[in-house]
Design an enzyme around this catalytic site. Structure first.
Site, PDB file in Angstrom:
ATOM      1  N   HIS A 200      38.220  43.088  37.373  1.00  0.00           N
ATOM      2  CA  HIS A 200      38.105  42.025  36.367  1.00  0.00           C
ATOM      3  C   HIS A 200      37.652  42.532  35.014  1.00  0.00           C
ATOM      4  O   HIS A 200      37.865  41.864  33.996  1.00  0.00           O
ATOM      5  CB  HIS A 200      37.222  40.898  36.901  1.00  0.00           C
ATOM      6  CG  HIS A 200      37.918  40.157  37.993  1.00  0.00           C
ATOM      7  ND1 HIS A 200      37.727  40.449  39.307  1.00  0.00           N
ATOM      8  CD2 HIS A 200      38.872  39.204  37.938  1.00  0.00           C
ATOM      9  CE1 HIS A 200      38.514  39.679  40.036  1.00  0.00           C
ATOM     10  NE2 HIS A 200      39.213  38.912  39.237  1.00  0.00           N
ATOM     11  N   GLU A 445      46.448  34.877  48.289  1.00  0.00           N
ATOM     12  CA  GLU A 445      45.953  36.187  47.853  1.00  0.00           C
ATOM     13  C   GLU A 445      45.289  36.963  48.987  1.00  0.00           C
ATOM     14  O   GLU A 445      44.631  37.967  48.746  1.00  0.00           O
ATOM     15  CB  GLU A 445      45.016  36.039  46.652  1.00  0.00           C
ATOM     16  CG  GLU A 445      43.879  35.080  46.824  1.00  0.00           C
ATOM     17  CD  GLU A 445      43.018  34.943  45.561  1.00  0.00           C
ATOM     18  OE1 GLU A 445      43.101  35.785  44.655  1.00  0.00           O
ATOM     19  OE2 GLU A 445      42.232  33.983  45.512  1.00  0.00           O
ATOM     20  N   ASP A 469      44.527  40.412  44.405  1.00  0.00           N
ATOM     21  CA  ASP A 469      43.770  40.458  45.649  1.00  0.00           C
ATOM     22  C   ASP A 469      44.682  40.684  46.842  1.00  0.00           C
ATOM     23  O   ASP A 469      44.297  41.348  47.801  1.00  0.00           O
ATOM     24  CB  ASP A 469      42.955  39.165  45.829  1.00  0.00           C
ATOM     25  CG  ASP A 469      41.671  39.223  45.013  1.00  0.00           C
ATOM     26  OD1 ASP A 469      41.024  40.279  45.010  1.00  0.00           O
ATOM     27  OD2 ASP A 469      41.335  38.219  44.356  1.00  0.00           O
ATOM     28  N   CYS A 516      50.664  34.720  39.762  1.00  0.00           N
ATOM     29  CA  CYS A 516      49.762  34.886  38.631  1.00  0.00           C
ATOM     30  C   CYS A 516      48.946  36.179  38.697  1.00  0.00           C
ATOM     31  O   CYS A 516      48.003  36.359  37.945  1.00  0.00           O
ATOM     32  CB  CYS A 516      48.843  33.679  38.473  1.00  0.00           C
ATOM     33  SG  CYS A 516      47.849  33.364  39.943  1.00  0.00           S
TER      34      CYS A 516
END
Ligand code: PEP
Ligand code: MG
Length: 586
Positions: A200, A445, A469, A516
């Site tokens: 992230h 995910e 993920d 996404c």
């Protein structure tokens, strides 16, 4: 802008494209603020266990840093290794560790306060001895203690408000929360010794459009004495003490990028339609409200993923329902009637929030622990405030609610009931909420969600495939760990097959499906994803132009043949070659 030192070029992972040239700012971890509180007698064991887990985490971090130090040149390696060894020794059954455990039990105070008290007591017991070796030992003990404190408090690093404008920040490690604090008006770019491409911190860099390079071995040692640095976030290079010729070269490249961006903005109005006439919807991933304007300018058709966790980072308190509502409403209104997909809190793993730390017992493996929807369902007050904020924001434009890390149908069911209950409560209190309620979707995910997508599709109104993920959990590779970055491969046929599972299940149930993960914004993947059946992609706003340009050149029938070969390829390297060949022919 001259530096006395000789130029050095270091290689790392290119995580956020662009060129930054600026004054070097070396970011050292700050002193951690600690609060003290009493604990119940029955909580002593838990508190000691929490302390031991933090010591363990600090030791693991030291091991990681030691491995990195192995890549440094001679003297730097020796110095770094010696310091880390001292820290390791101090955290392995030492007076410090035993002393803290005793204090927790005897004085019934929290681990942070016990650690601070023990550090102060050690410093005091040596204070009278006028010997520089002993004093440096005391400093080492404090350094080791602060490593543990940082883990205990999950503290974000110091803010960057005092960094001179135009600086390039380098650090050993930057957390997502650190990156979220960076103001692009002040900071030109950043680099860190640790970190992976899809962690992230990297995502935050792209959100802020800050050029960034992570996973750069020896960065801190090489930065010593340099005054200027260049970050080449496109190629993954950090140039310390660049020569005038190097600076001139990178200035030219930077200007070329600015010109390219202008061309892209001008092309934002072109339809997102493939060469054979198939419409593809391109949406934005939004981490910060500041990205809304960029997303709209670059032609996003709504938001495919609004990450709400950023609002929970970097603050001592929690945002209340009204704070959350204000932010969500601003994004929803900013999109002027286009759909906004709001993901509920996805805290955990590498995304941490100091204000939640007290309610967030970090398990032995945070990536597999109490995170995302699991956490929300366990914390009804927190979840209710967020759901209420989303429902209220839904009165200002179309919203969808997206649940992260779903692995079971039960979670979907429980969350839906919770959302319906919250809506009823709001209505009873006279608060307007959308009727019908917003669609509720599942992130796909985890391998469990992908393999069980047929069952989930009966309980979800839409799917959003999170390949960041999904890749991590399928390949058992931590997305933020640079040591295994080479194994992190979304081209792996195992990942592609799971995407097919999800797309097929959605199609059979006739629910919308989008993707996404970061590959949605990587033009190398565009043809492959269209071939796998996706017609909706969501990405960091900066990637919209490149993906639009690419998809306009793709023939979907040909892309389907590519995808069929990719899915049955024997490894990701093979897929990468197939894809490169295909893209080269466009
Ligand atoms: C993903 O996992 O692919 C995703 C989009 O969510 P995040 O990156 O926030 O985990
Ligand atoms: Mg995710």
């Amino acid at each position: 802008m001259r530096s006395e030192r000789q130029e050095r070029v270091l290689a790392g992972l290119a995580v956020s494209p662009g060129i930054a040239i600026g004054t070097l700012y070396v970011h050292e971890p700050s002193v951690v603020a600690v609060s003290a509180y009493a604990i119940e007698a029955g909580a002593v064991d838990d508190e000691r266990a929490r302390f031991r887990r933090s010591v363990e985490a600090a030791l693991q971090q030291i091991e990681k840093l030691r491995t990195k130090a192995g890549a440094l040149p001679g003297p730097a390696q020796e110095a770094a290794t010696a310091l880390l060894d001292v820290h390791r020794q101090m955290l392995s059954g030492s007076r410090l560790v035993r002393g803290v455990e005793r204090r927790i039990a005897e004085t019934r105070i929290n681990a942070e306060a016990a650690l601070e008290a023990e550090l102060a007591a050690i410093a005091e017991s040596f204070a009278a001895i006028d010997d520089s070796a002993i004093q440096s030992r005391v400093e080492d003990i404090r350094g080791a203690g602060e490593r543990v404190l940082r883990h205990l408090t999950q503290t974000a690093y110091r803010s960057f408000s005092r960094v001179p404008p135009g600086s390039v920040v380098v650090a050993e490690e930057l957390t997502p929360a650190d990156a979220a604090l960076m103001d692009p008006a002040r900071i030109a770019g950043f680099a860190a010794a640790m970190g992976g491409v899809e962690g992230h911190t990297a995502i935050m860099a792209r959100a802020l459009r800050l050029p960034a390079v992570l996973g750069v071995p020896g960065l801190m040692e090489a930065a010593r004495g340099a005054a200027i640095a260049v970050i080449d976030g496109t190629e993954g290079r950090v140039i310390l003490a660049p020569s005038p010729a190097t600076i001139a070269l990178y200035r030219r490249q930077r200007s070329a990028l600015v010109r390219q961006r202008r061309r892209w903005i001008a092309a934002a109005g072109l339809p997102s339609v493939t060469d054979d006439g198939i419409a593809v919807s391109l949406q934005a991933n939004i981490d910060l409200p500041a990205e809304v304007a960029d997303a709209r300018m670059l032609g996003a058709e709504g938001v495919g993923l609004l990450r709400t966790e950023v609002q929970f980072m970097n603050r001592e308190d929690l945002p209340d329902e009204d704070d959350q509502y204000a932010l969500l409403r601003a994004v929803v209104e900013g999109f002027g009637g286009q759909p906004v997909t709001i993901r509920t809190l996805d805290i955990g793993g590498d995304k941490r929030a100091p204000a939640l730390a007290a309610h967030f017992p970090e398990g032995p493996n945070p990536a597999l622990g109490l995170r995302a929807i699991r956490y929300s369902l366990k914390m009804p007050r927190l979840f209710e405030a967020q759901v209420a904020a989303i429902l209220r924001a839904g009165m200002h434009g179309p919203v969808r609610i997206l649940l992260p890390m779903v692995t079971t149908v039960g979670e979907m069911h429980q969350a839906r009931l919770f959302i319906q209950r919250t809506a009823r409560k709001l209505r009873r209190a006279g608060v307007a909420v959308p009727d019908p309620l917003p669609p509720i979707g599942a992130m796909i995910e985890t391998p469990a969600a992908a393999l069980g997508a047929d069952a989930l599709a009966a309980h979800a109104d839409f799917f959003a495939i999170g390949t960041n993920d999904l890749t991590m959990y399928t390949l058992a590779v931590d997305r933020s760990d640079e040591q295994v970055a080479r194994l992190y491969d979304p081209f792996h046929p195992a990942v592609l097959r799971l995407i097919v599972f999800a797309v097929t299940a959605a199609r059979e149930r006739q629910i919308p499906v989008s993707l996404c993960g970061e590959i949605g914004g990587d033009p190398r993947f565009t043809a492959l994803l269209l071939g796998l059946g996706l017609r909706q992609l969501s990405m960091a706003p900066a990637n919209l132009p490149r993906v639009r340009e690419r998809l306009r050149a793709v023939d979907v029938a040909e892309a389907q043949a590519l995808a069929a070969r990719a899915v049955s390829a024997h490894d990701g390297v093979h897929v990468a070659v197939l894809v490169e060949h295909f893209n080269g022919s466009l």
